[in-house]
Design a protein around this motif. Structure first.
Motif, PDB file in Angstrom:
ATOM      1  N   SER A  23     -13.591  16.240   6.303  1.00 47.45           N
ATOM      2  CA  SER A  23     -13.809  14.504   7.016  1.00 47.45           C
ATOM      3  C   SER A  23     -14.197  14.428   7.732  1.00 47.45           C
ATOM      4  N   LYS A  24     -13.617  14.164   8.839  1.00 47.96           N
ATOM      5  CA  LYS A  24     -14.100  13.448  10.137  1.00 47.96           C
ATOM      6  C   LYS A  24     -14.401  14.393  11.755  1.00 47.96           C
ATOM      7  N   THR A  25     -14.490  15.394  10.979  1.00 53.77           N
ATOM      8  CA  THR A  25     -15.389  16.795  12.486  1.00 53.77           C
ATOM      9  C   THR A  25     -16.952  16.636  11.418  1.00 53.77           C
ATOM     10  N   VAL A  79      -3.376   0.002   1.992  1.00 52.93           N
ATOM     11  CA  VAL A  79      -4.077  -1.491   2.422  1.00 52.93           C
ATOM     12  C   VAL A  79      -5.610  -0.917   2.695  1.00 52.93           C
ATOM     13  N   ILE A  80      -5.394   0.110   3.503  1.00 50.12           N
ATOM     14  CA  ILE A  80      -6.354   0.829   3.636  1.00 50.12           C
ATOM     15  C   ILE A  80      -7.653   0.380   2.559  1.00 50.12           C
ATOM     16  N   ARG A  81      -7.730   0.720   1.765  1.00 53.88           N
ATOM     17  CA  ARG A  81      -8.051   1.228   0.384  1.00 53.88           C
ATOM     18  C   ARG A  81      -8.242   0.660  -0.092  1.00 53.88           C
ATOM     19  N   GLU A  82      -7.619  -0.440  -0.064  1.00 53.14           N
ATOM     20  CA  GLU A  82      -8.216  -2.285  -0.571  1.00 53.14           C
ATOM     21  C   GLU A  82      -9.012  -2.952   1.423  1.00 53.14           C
ATOM     22  N   SER A 125      -7.589  16.771   3.575  1.00 55.24           N
ATOM     23  CA  SER A 125      -6.192  16.708   3.969  1.00 55.24           C
ATOM     24  C   SER A 125      -4.693  16.278   3.517  1.00 55.24           C
ATOM     25  N   THR A 126      -4.731  14.913   3.007  1.00 58.02           N
ATOM     26  CA  THR A 126      -4.507  14.342   2.276  1.00 58.02           C
ATOM     27  C   THR A 126      -3.661  15.135   0.959  1.00 58.02           C
ATOM     28  N   GLU A 127      -4.256  15.885   0.216  1.00 56.19           N
ATOM     29  CA  GLU A 127      -4.105  16.410  -0.702  1.00 56.19           C
ATOM     30  C   GLU A 127      -3.209  17.634   0.283  1.00 56.19           C
ATOM     31  N   PHE A 163       2.224   5.105  11.994  1.00 55.75           N
ATOM     32  CA  PHE A 163       1.750   5.546  11.079  1.00 55.75           C
ATOM     33  C   PHE A 163       0.796   6.232  10.435  1.00 55.75           C
ATOM     34  N   TYR A 164       0.070   6.906   9.949  1.00 58.18           N
ATOM     35  CA  TYR A 164      -1.339   6.775   9.231  1.00 58.18           C
ATOM     36  C   TYR A 164      -0.520   6.619   7.830  1.00 58.18           C
ATOM     37  N   GLU A 165      -1.173   5.246   6.710  1.00 53.41           N
ATOM     38  CA  GLU A 165       0.165   5.002   5.712  1.00 53.41           C
ATOM     39  C   GLU A 165       0.295   6.155   4.564  1.00 53.41           C
ATOM     40  N   VAL A 181      -3.659  -5.298  14.629  1.00 54.92           N
ATOM     41  CA  VAL A 181      -5.650  -5.372  13.813  1.00 54.92           C
ATOM     42  C   VAL A 181      -5.564  -3.551  14.647  1.00 54.92           C
ATOM     43  N   ARG A 182      -6.705  -2.841  13.168  1.00 53.82           N
ATOM     44  CA  ARG A 182      -6.666  -1.450  13.849  1.00 53.82           C
ATOM     45  C   ARG A 182      -8.333  -2.078  13.352  1.00 53.82           C
ATOM     46  N   PHE A 183      -8.809  -1.639  14.393  1.00 52.46           N
ATOM     47  CA  PHE A 183     -10.613  -1.316  13.601  1.00 52.46           C
ATOM     48  C   PHE A 183     -11.405   0.058  13.951  1.00 52.46           C
ATOM     49  N   LEU A 228     -15.140  -2.155   9.332  1.00 54.27           N
ATOM     50  CA  LEU A 228     -14.334  -1.614  10.390  1.00 54.27           C
ATOM     51  C   LEU A 228     -12.724  -1.376   9.801  1.00 54.27           C
ATOM     52  N   ALA A 229     -12.383  -1.045   8.808  1.00 56.71           N
ATOM     53  CA  ALA A 229     -10.647  -0.823   8.207  1.00 56.71           C
ATOM     54  C   ALA A 229     -11.365   0.536   7.501  1.00 56.71           C
ATOM     55  N   GLN A 230     -11.388   0.645   6.616  1.00 53.37           N
ATOM     56  CA  GLN A 230     -11.386   2.944   6.368  1.00 53.37           C
ATOM     57  C   GLN A 230     -12.180   3.015   7.146  1.00 53.37           C
ATOM     58  N   GLY A 231     -11.994   4.556   8.041  1.00 56.85           N
ATOM     59  CA  GLY A 231     -12.400   5.021   8.909  1.00 56.85           C
ATOM     60  C   GLY A 231     -13.430   6.155   8.016  1.00 56.85           C
ATOM     61  N   PHE A 232     -14.097   5.817   7.544  1.00 55.17           N
ATOM     62  CA  PHE A 232     -15.170   6.692   7.324  1.00 55.17           C
ATOM     63  C   PHE A 232     -16.620   5.888   8.314  1.00 55.17           C
ATOM     64  N   ASN A 264      -3.634  10.961  17.430  1.00 58.05           N
ATOM     65  CA  ASN A 264      -3.312   9.532  16.255  1.00 58.05           C
ATOM     66  C   ASN A 264      -3.989   8.874  16.010  1.00 58.05           C
ATOM     67  N   ASN A 265      -3.731   8.626  14.731  1.00 58.60           N
ATOM     68  CA  ASN A 265      -4.487   7.168  14.036  1.00 58.60           C
ATOM     69  C   ASN A 265      -2.656   6.368  13.459  1.00 58.60           C
ATOM     70  N   PRO A 266      -2.898   5.377  13.731  1.00 57.70           N
ATOM     71  CA  PRO A 266      -3.417   4.561  14.469  1.00 57.70           C
ATOM     72  C   PRO A 266      -4.184   4.192  15.814  1.00 57.70           C
ATOM     73  N   ILE A 326      -6.561  16.553  12.358  1.00 51.25           N
ATOM     74  CA  ILE A 326      -8.261  15.567  11.329  1.00 51.25           C
ATOM     75  C   ILE A 326      -9.256  15.899  12.639  1.00 51.25           C
ATOM     76  N   TYR A 327      -8.595  14.522  13.854  1.00 50.93           N
ATOM     77  CA  TYR A 327      -9.166  14.416  14.974  1.00 50.93           C
ATOM     78  C   TYR A 327      -9.583  15.904  16.015  1.00 50.93           C
ATOM     79  N   GLU A 328      -9.178  16.140  15.761  1.00 51.81           N
ATOM     80  CA  GLU A 328      -8.741  17.407  16.688  1.00 51.81           C
ATOM     81  C   GLU A 328      -9.947  17.602  17.406  1.00 51.81           C
ATOM     82  N   TYR A 342     -10.674   7.440  15.710  1.00 54.76           N
ATOM     83  CA  TYR A 342     -11.933   6.768  16.047  1.00 54.76           C
ATOM     84  C   TYR A 342     -11.441   5.085  15.486  1.00 54.76           C
ATOM     85  N   TYR A 343     -10.028   4.906  15.754  1.00 52.10           N
ATOM     86  CA  TYR A 343      -9.741   3.358  15.694  1.00 52.10           C
ATOM     87  C   TYR A 343      -9.093   2.965  17.002  1.00 52.10           C
ATOM     88  N   VAL A 344      -9.122   1.877  17.021  1.00 49.73           N
ATOM     89  CA  VAL A 344      -8.346   1.194  18.197  1.00 49.73           C
ATOM     90  C   VAL A 344      -7.781  -0.005  17.382  1.00 49.73           C
TER      91      VAL A 344
HETATM   92  N1  GLN Z   1      -7.925   8.086   7.747  1.00 50.59           N
HETATM   93  C1  GLN Z   1      -8.551   7.072   7.203  1.00 50.59           C
HETATM   94  C2  GLN Z   1      -8.178   5.470   7.623  1.00 50.59           C
HETATM   95  O1  GLN Z   1      -7.283   5.940   8.447  1.00 50.59           O
HETATM   96  C3  GLN Z   1      -9.503   6.710   5.558  1.00 50.59           C
HETATM   97  C4  GLN Z   1      -8.608   7.950   4.724  1.00 50.59           C
HETATM   98  C5  GLN Z   1      -8.174   7.367   3.726  1.00 50.59           C
HETATM   99  O2  GLN Z   1      -8.743   6.258   3.423  1.00 50.59           O
HETATM  100  N2  GLN Z   1      -8.078   9.014   2.996  1.00 50.59           N
HETATM  101  O3  GLN Z   1      -8.576   4.306   7.620  1.00 50.59           O
END
Ligand code: GLN
Length: 400
Positions: free
Chosen positions: A245-247, A24-27, A105-107, A129-131, A376-378, A40-44, A183-185, A214-216, A330-332
């Protein structure tokens, strides 16, 4: 052509993929682009990566570091990872035997789960949890077992879990617990006492901790990031996952890693090698440069995100959201009951199409969508002007 003797037609899809949906995040990022919404959806981050590391990547390509790196990671980067683990967490590790560099870190997470899980194993996961963790567990043949993180009663409180519920999730089929701190989210930063409690259960039930850190370095309000591997008894019972990625604001580079004892590392390396062969070689070299940035870099990074957090949250509150203050990442996470929508998906759709802001529906962080139907998460890893534009658009919500 039908053959009278043939079996019913094959539908060609594995049963595995039927057990989860697309991200859903990528969508939501695709939706944001389609509707011209502020994403303000995907965390990049939407701001530039540090110039030093971009130069290091350009230089690596120019120096012709363009062929495969060693499958488990370029030596320079593995050495830098070991140096950093020592500097930040006081952990001595052997970069030759205990580090696997992966495509993000996904892989690292999916390779780890594939390396340690058998069918019938259970993996404990805190929820929301992170999806990715749900499908990761399913792909590795394991069954996810969810333990609830409960939102604080007031905006300044902490997300907590129930000790008894956590204990009940552990039994003889439990192979691992996935822990994501910060923690995400939710933005929760697990405390030492909480980590010790989890550690005690890991020892009692002979369970592995797989920690996504990853958010250390993205941490606020004096909170402290503690790596599970640094706790007594966890040295050989923890897989620590992290990445660039995040650092270093390079989510598209896909450079991450898993740190584990030699035996587990050997298994992760085998899976990783046959899955991807290796992460991009020149970007690994740039990674070695990145991990040598001075301590001020990390202080500035966290401060920058704290300022962004404190810029976005008041406009969310003004617009009618109930916000849970994140202490890291970096989410709320917010509650949307004030808006009286059918559910989070209907709300997120309205927001992206009519208001022009993309968020992630809360249900994508829960096994049962009903549990996230009012959240919802921003993501606030954005330039100040992006956050201001989102705030301007969110005013429409208040008016309607
Ligand atoms: N971690 C990011 C998030 O939760 C996205 C990571 C990803 O899409 N690979 O939005």
């Amino acid at each position: 052509m039908a053959d009278a003797t043939s079996a019913p037609p094959k539908h060609f899809l594995s049963a595995r993929v039927e057990h989860f949906t697309e991200s859903v995040i990528r969508e939501m990022t695709r939706q944001a682009m389609l509707h011209g919404a502020v994403n303000l959806a995907q965390g990049f981050p939407d701001f530039p990566a540090p110039p030093e590391i971009k130069q290091a990547a350009q230089h690596a390509v120019a120096r012709d570091i363009n062929q495969y790196a060693i499958t488990w990671g370029a030596k320079n980067l593995r050495n830098a990872i070991a140096r950093q683990m020592k500097a930040w967490q006081g952990i001595e590790l052997d970069p030759e035997k205990e580090v696997t560099v992966c495509c993000g870190s996904t892989e690292a997470m999916i390779s780890t789960l594939l390396a340690v899980c058998n069918a019938g194993d259970e993996v404990v996961i805190f929820e929301p949890f992170y999806e990715n963790y749900g499908p990761d567990a399913v792909l590795s043949g394991a069954k996810p077992k969810f333990v609830r993180l409960r939102p604080p009663a007031n905006a300044l409180g902490e997300w907590t879990f129930d000790e008894i519920e956590l204990r009940r999730a552990f039994h003889r089929h439990t192979k691992a617990i996935i822990l994501n701190t910060p923690n995400n989210p939710t933005g929760k930063v697990f405390t030492r006492a909480e980590l010790e409690l989890i550690r005690d259960l890991c020892l009692e039930f002979d369970v592995l901790a797989i920690t996504d850190e990853i958010y250390e370095h993205i941490i606020y309000d004096g909170r402290e990031h503690i790596s599970m591997v640094s706790l007594d008894g966890m040295r050989d019972r923890t897989v620590t996952i992290n990445g660039m990625s995040k650092t270093y604001s390079v989510t598209g580079w896909r450079v991450g890693w898993a740190v584990a004892s030699e035996k587990i590392t050997n298994a992760i390396r085998k899976v990783h090698d046959f899955l991807t062969v290796g992460a991009p070689a020149p970007l690994q070299e740039a990674g070695a440069t990145a991990l040598c940035l001075p301590p001020e870099y990390y202080t500035k990074l966290a401060k920058g995100y704290r300022i962004r957090r404190d810029r976005l949250i008041p406009s969310l509150i003004d617009a009618g959201f109930k916000c849970f203050l994140p202490r890291g990442a970096y989410y709320v996470m917010t509650e949307i009951s004030a808006f009286e929508f059918k559910d989070d998906v209907a709300f997120a759709e309205y927001l992206v199409r009519k208001v022009g802001v993309a968020c992630v529906p809360g249900s994508s962080f829960y096994r049962d969508p009903r549990d996230g139907a009012q959240q919802v998460r921003f993501a606030f890893c954005k330039k100040p002007e992006t956050l201001d534009e989102a705030a301007r658009r969110l005013e429409k919500l208040r008016q309607s």
